[in-house]
Scaffold this active site. Structure first.
Site, PDB file in Angstrom:
ATOM      1  N   SER A 144       0.804  -1.224   0.000  1.00  0.00           N
ATOM      2  CA  SER A 144       0.000   0.000   0.000  1.00  0.00           C
ATOM      3  C   SER A 144       0.837   1.274   0.000  1.00  0.00           C
ATOM      4  O   SER A 144       0.770   2.084   0.933  1.00  0.00           O
ATOM      5  CB  SER A 144      -0.927  -0.027   1.200  1.00  0.00           C
ATOM      6  OG  SER A 144      -1.602  -1.258   1.220  1.00  0.00           O
ATOM      7  N   ARG A 159       7.782   6.310  -3.912  1.00  0.00           N
ATOM      8  CA  ARG A 159       8.139   6.986  -2.657  1.00  0.00           C
ATOM      9  C   ARG A 159       7.368   6.328  -1.532  1.00  0.00           C
ATOM     10  O   ARG A 159       6.360   5.656  -1.759  1.00  0.00           O
ATOM     11  CB  ARG A 159       7.852   8.480  -2.716  1.00  0.00           C
ATOM     12  CG  ARG A 159       6.402   8.828  -3.016  1.00  0.00           C
ATOM     13  CD  ARG A 159       6.185  10.342  -2.960  1.00  0.00           C
ATOM     14  NE  ARG A 159       4.832  10.709  -3.291  1.00  0.00           N
ATOM     15  CZ  ARG A 159       4.463  11.299  -4.417  1.00  0.00           C
ATOM     16  NH1 ARG A 159       5.350  11.594  -5.336  1.00  0.00           N
ATOM     17  NH2 ARG A 159       3.203  11.613  -4.630  1.00  0.00           N
ATOM     18  N   ASP A 197      -3.785  -1.579  -1.847  1.00  0.00           N
ATOM     19  CA  ASP A 197      -4.927  -1.985  -1.013  1.00  0.00           C
ATOM     20  C   ASP A 197      -6.269  -1.482  -1.563  1.00  0.00           C
ATOM     21  O   ASP A 197      -7.304  -2.128  -1.399  1.00  0.00           O
ATOM     22  CB  ASP A 197      -4.740  -1.559   0.460  1.00  0.00           C
ATOM     23  CG  ASP A 197      -4.350  -0.107   0.640  1.00  0.00           C
ATOM     24  OD1 ASP A 197      -4.212   0.605  -0.369  1.00  0.00           O
ATOM     25  OD2 ASP A 197      -4.182   0.326   1.798  1.00  0.00           O
TER      26      ASP A 197
HETATM   27  C1  GLC Z   1      -0.994   5.757   1.318  1.00  0.00           C
HETATM   28  C2  GLC Z   1      -0.314   4.972   0.203  1.00  0.00           C
HETATM   29  C3  GLC Z   1      -1.341   4.344  -0.729  1.00  0.00           C
HETATM   30  C4  GLC Z   1      -2.325   3.515   0.090  1.00  0.00           C
HETATM   31  C5  GLC Z   1      -2.963   4.382   1.179  1.00  0.00           C
HETATM   32  C6  GLC Z   1      -3.940   3.613   2.050  1.00  0.00           C
HETATM   33  O1  GLC Z   1      -1.649   6.830   0.768  1.00  0.00           O
HETATM   34  O2  GLC Z   1       0.538   5.839  -0.533  1.00  0.00           O
HETATM   35  O3  GLC Z   1      -0.698   3.526  -1.686  1.00  0.00           O
HETATM   36  O4  GLC Z   1      -3.308   3.004  -0.755  1.00  0.00           O
HETATM   37  O5  GLC Z   1      -1.936   4.918   2.006  1.00  0.00           O
HETATM   38  O6  GLC Z   1      -3.333   2.554   2.716  1.00  0.00           O
END
Ligand code: GLC
Length: 472
Positions: A144, A159, A197
């Site tokens: 995520s 990042r 996610d």
């Molecule tokens: C952050 C991450 C993203 C993820 C979100 C929720 O924003 O960058 O990829 O989906 O958290 O977990």
């Protein structure tokens, strides 16, 4: 109940956190602009990342199979075995491991080796047959964080976000890293799909939802972080090389799921509200200047915003004056990220006499004795922060539904699949978000035709569905 200077100050802060209808409309328009730009170009700081995920079909609920899935979220690492029963239902066995804080800031080898070990333990316990036969199990990997995805089973880290900061991992393919450590430990598992996610949530909800309340149009997370995914016409994703689009089209593909990374909406602060506390929180975070929308919305940040305001009110001589100097304040109030959003859930709905329930929580959690007046301040600030968060949450949801014309047509209803601690547990979050959606261009009519449903275990089930789709 508040009087004098404290009251004036709290009212002033509440005003700074209020979100107007005019703002909501403007923010929705700007979101659509940033999303459209993100589909055309890469690396534009004003655009949303809009990551093509290479997921090109949405489950129907008839999918069958037993698959592994792992989910590296903001706080926990879950290893899951999912049995998809082919009738919109699934069975799930899981092991949940809190991610040690030092691994979030160490090296990629340390983190991925630790993950491989946890997968190894899980497979030994739950899939001993595979260990004996050496038959490799397929695994979906929910990662995520922003990824530059190059195929369903590869992607390099762009990042970090949330509490993570492992510089040597940036630019590396996270599937390769994990597979390397799994192979080194001789774990009979092949990582066959990489999913965000939100993508997992979209797929899982489509699998279980069975269109009862309309098709699932968005998968989103409001937890430690926030983000959303939706299905876009391949023709609109013009930043994907023409050759790839042609190849997909030749296979009959018309759409692809996009991970918007909406946590990074408006990093240049063209429209988002900005208070001095938002700036302080941003400076303290591992990724200053990025994910500025997320820092106003998600669970990781709400508690820290509240802590920053409380410190300021103390410095202004308005609360907690029994502590004569700042270094005497309870340690936890002086420590960044120690006031968690879960406590705010309790302050939000505390209706006990003299806010006694909050008093207890503040003592247990922050070792902070408070007066009734101080607790009223805390409750009002909590509500202001959460109200702003849930109203802002309306922006990307409304924008995506408008942009994709999801509600056009007679009597169309749509489902929004959501997961994450804030949307699931924060009292009134969904209702406040819906109130704000009704104030956007979707209006009350659009809002009524939208259903926000929790996709329990969405990200892991979704990763399993992704791993399954890699077979086709
Ligand atoms: C952050 C991450 C993203 C993820 C979100 C929720 O924003 O960058 O990829 O989906 O958290 O977990």
């Amino acid at each position: 109940m508040l009087t004098g200077e404290v009251r004036t100050r709290v009212e002033d802060i509440e005003k700074q956190f209020s979100v107007s209808e005019e703002f909501l409309k403007k923010a929705v328009t700007f979101f659509i602009e940033c999303a459209d730009k993100g589909l055309k170009v890469k690396n534009d700081p004003e655009a949303l990342l809009m990551i093509p995920t290479f997921v090109t079909s949405i489950p129907t609920g008839k999918e069958k199979g037993v698959l592994l899935a792992i989910d590296l979220g903001g706080t926990n690492f879950r290893v899951v075995s999912v049995a998809l029963n082919g009738d919109h239902t699934f069975d799930l066995v899981q092991a949940k491991n809190p991610i040690p804080v030092d691994l979030m800031k160490g090296t990629s080898d340390e983190l991925f080796r630790w993950m491989a070990e946890k997968i190894h333990d899980f497979v030994k316990e739950n899939h001993s047959n595979a260990v004996e036969s050496g038959n490799r199990l397929k695994m979906g990997f929910t990662f995520s964080f922003p990824i530059d995805q190059t195929s369903l089973d590869s992607g390099t880290l762009t990042r970090w976000s949330k509490h993570f900061n492992i510089p040597d991992c940036i630019g590396k393919d996270v599937v390769k890293l994990l597979q390397y450590h799994l192979d080194a430990l001789k774990v009979p598992v092949v990582v066959s799909a990489l999913a965000n996610d939100t993508v997992g949530t979209l797929l899982a909800r489509s699998y279980t939802g069975a269109d009862k309340e309309g098709k699932t149009k968005i998968g989103c997370i409001f937890g430690t972080g926030t983000n959303g995914a939706y299905e876009e016409d391949l023709d609109n994703i013009t930043k994907l090389p023409q050759s790839i689009r042609n190849e997909l089209k030749a296979k009959g593909v018309r759409k692809m799921v996009i991970n918007t990374e909406w946590g990074s909406f408006d990093n240049k602060l063209r429209v988002l509200p900005n208070t001095k506390w938002d700036e302080q929180v941003d400076k303290l975070s591992p990724n200053p200047g990025f994910h500025l929308f997320e820092k106003r919305v998600s669970g990781m940040f709400m508690g820290e915003i509240l802590r920053q305001i409380l410190l300021d009110l103390y410095r202004e001589g308005l609360i907690l004056q029994q502590y004569r100097t700042e270094d005497k304040l309870p340690h936890r109030l002086r420590t960044a990220w120690d006031l968690d959003t879960e406590a705010m859930s309790l302050f939000e709905i505390d209706d006990s006499t003299d806010l006694k329930a909050s008093e207890l929580k503040l003592e247990q959690m922050l070792r902070l004795p408070t007066t009734v007046e101080e607790r009223v301040v805390i409750q009002r600030l909590t509500r202001a922060i959460a109200h702003r968060s849930s109203s802002l949450a309306a922006v990307p949801i409304s924008a995506i539904l408008l942009k994709s014309h999801a509600l056009d047509g007679h009597n169309v209803n749509v489902d929004v699949g959501a997961d994450g601690s804030v949307v699931e547990f924060y009292p009134g979050f969904r209702t406040m978000m819906r109130d704000a959606i009704a104030q956007t261009q979707l209006g009350p009519k659009g809002e009524r035709r939208l259903h926000v449903n929790i996709a329990k275990d969405g990200s892991s089930v979704g990763a399993a569905l992704c791993a399954l789709s890699s077979e086709f």
